[in-house]
Design a protein around this motif. Structure first.
Motif, short mmCIF file in Angstrom:
data_model
loop_
_atom_site.label_atom_id
_atom_site.label_comp_id
_atom_site.label_asym_id
_atom_site.label_seq_id
_atom_site.Cartn_x
_atom_site.Cartn_y
_atom_site.Cartn_z
N LEU A 44 0.92 -1.39 -0.02
CA LEU A 44 -0.13 0.05 -0.03
C LEU A 44 0.93 1.22 -0.01
N PRO A 45 0.45 2.22 -0.56
CA PRO A 45 1.39 3.37 -0.81
C PRO A 45 0.87 4.30 0.42
N ASN A 46 1.85 5.15 0.77
CA ASN A 46 1.69 5.85 1.95
C ASN A 46 1.86 7.51 1.39
N TYR A 47 0.83 8.20 1.29
CA TYR A 47 0.58 9.53 0.60
C TYR A 47 1.29 10.41 1.28
N SER A 48 1.75 10.42 2.58
CA SER A 48 2.13 11.60 3.38
C SER A 48 3.60 11.54 3.32
N ASN A 49 4.30 10.34 2.65
CA ASN A 49 5.70 10.38 2.38
C ASN A 49 6.22 10.91 0.99
N THR A 50 7.42 11.39 0.98
CA THR A 50 7.86 11.93 -0.26
C THR A 50 8.65 10.50 -1.01
N VAL A 51 8.79 9.77 -0.53
CA VAL A 51 9.44 8.53 -1.29
C VAL A 51 8.25 7.26 -1.29
N THR A 52 7.99 6.82 -2.66
CA THR A 52 7.10 5.86 -2.81
C THR A 52 8.05 4.29 -3.00
#
Length: 271
Positions: A44-52
């Motif tokens: 799952l992506p974490n939209y609050s991070n700057t790295v995916t």
């Protein structure tokens, strides 16, 4: 495990009246290492991070349930295999699936009144605060998890009375998918600077497999089949995708090559 053996035993007894020499159909339970992926939160992506991407420091094969060569759990059921015999050749198909659905549940704030003044204001200094106030209800993230695996193959048998050794080829495909829905968490944001993220997150893993198969099986008079099988050679190409339909699409691949691996036990009925 006991239930599985009981069902196969009763089926074998029932099949005594049906079993004939040279039966063409076979239904088999395959026991061994389950090859299905598991739907993990790493997808799952974490939209609050700057790295995916995958968690830092981890390679794709960390999450692909590849196991070690020769490792096995004989009490695990891999799936059910259907086979049709054309003389010394059999054509087979196997399938297994694991599906889980959890509807989301939003946060529910307690609406009971605290204190004795009945004014609807939470007075935490009131000694009766914890006695009169019903607890809030926590939120639950909604999720849909789907894991499935299938393969098709063909084997050539060298028969000796009711025992036979065989070799063949197999093609397989498996996929794991997870999608979540973010519930209301009780926040009461009033600032104009609040950042809003997507309410749904998604990830998936898919793999293509090809293998050389070798094994042996014995057919009893009643039609019961006992066999063992392993893969002298197998190859798997896997792709992990995080946020596959979103703007932060991330994909990475992995190649796995094994020799003399994946031993399995076969218990079935031929009719």
């Amino acid at each position: 495990m006991r239930k599985l053996f009981g069902i196969l035993f009763l089926t074998a007894i029932f099949g005594t009246a049906m079993a004939q020499e040279g039966g063409n159909f076979q239904v088999t339970a395959i026991l061994g290492n389950n090859p299905m992926f598991s739907s993990g939160t790493y997808m799952l992506p974490n939209y609050s991070n700057t790295v995916t991407g995958l968690p830092s420091g981890n390679e794709p094969d960390t999450y692909l349930n590849l196991g070690r060569t020769g490792t096995n759990g004989i009490t695990n059921m891999v799936g059910v295999q259907l086979a049709y015999y054309l003389g010394p050749i059999d054509v087979n198909f196997m399938y297994a699936q694991d599906l889980s659905l959890t509807p989301k549940k939003d946060y529910v704030r307690a609406n009971t009144v605290t204190g004795d003044d009945n004014d609807g204001i939470y007075d935490t200094s009131d000694p009766d605060y914890n006695l009169f106030r019903m607890p809030d209800q926590r939120q639950i993230e909604g999720s849909l998890k789907s894991n499935w695996y299938c393969n098709v193959g063909g084997n050539f048998h060298i028969e000796n009375k009711r025992a036979s050794g065989y070799g063949g080829v197999r093609l397989g495909y498996k996929k794991s998918r997870i999608q979540t829905v973010t519930p209301y968490n009780g926040s009461n944001e009033t600032s104009n600077d609040v950042l809003y993220y997507k309410q749904s997150r998604e990830g998936k893993v898919a793999a293509f497999q090809t293998a050389i198969v070798a094994g042996a099986e014995c057919v009893a008079n009643c039609g019961f089949v006992f066999g063992v099988e392993f893969l002298p050679f197998s190859y798997q190409y896997s792709v992990i995708e995080i946020d596959p339909d979103g703007l932060q699409h991330y994909a990475c691949s992995n190649h796995s090559i094994k020799f003399f691996s994946t031993p399995t036990l076969k218990l079935g009925v031929r009719f």
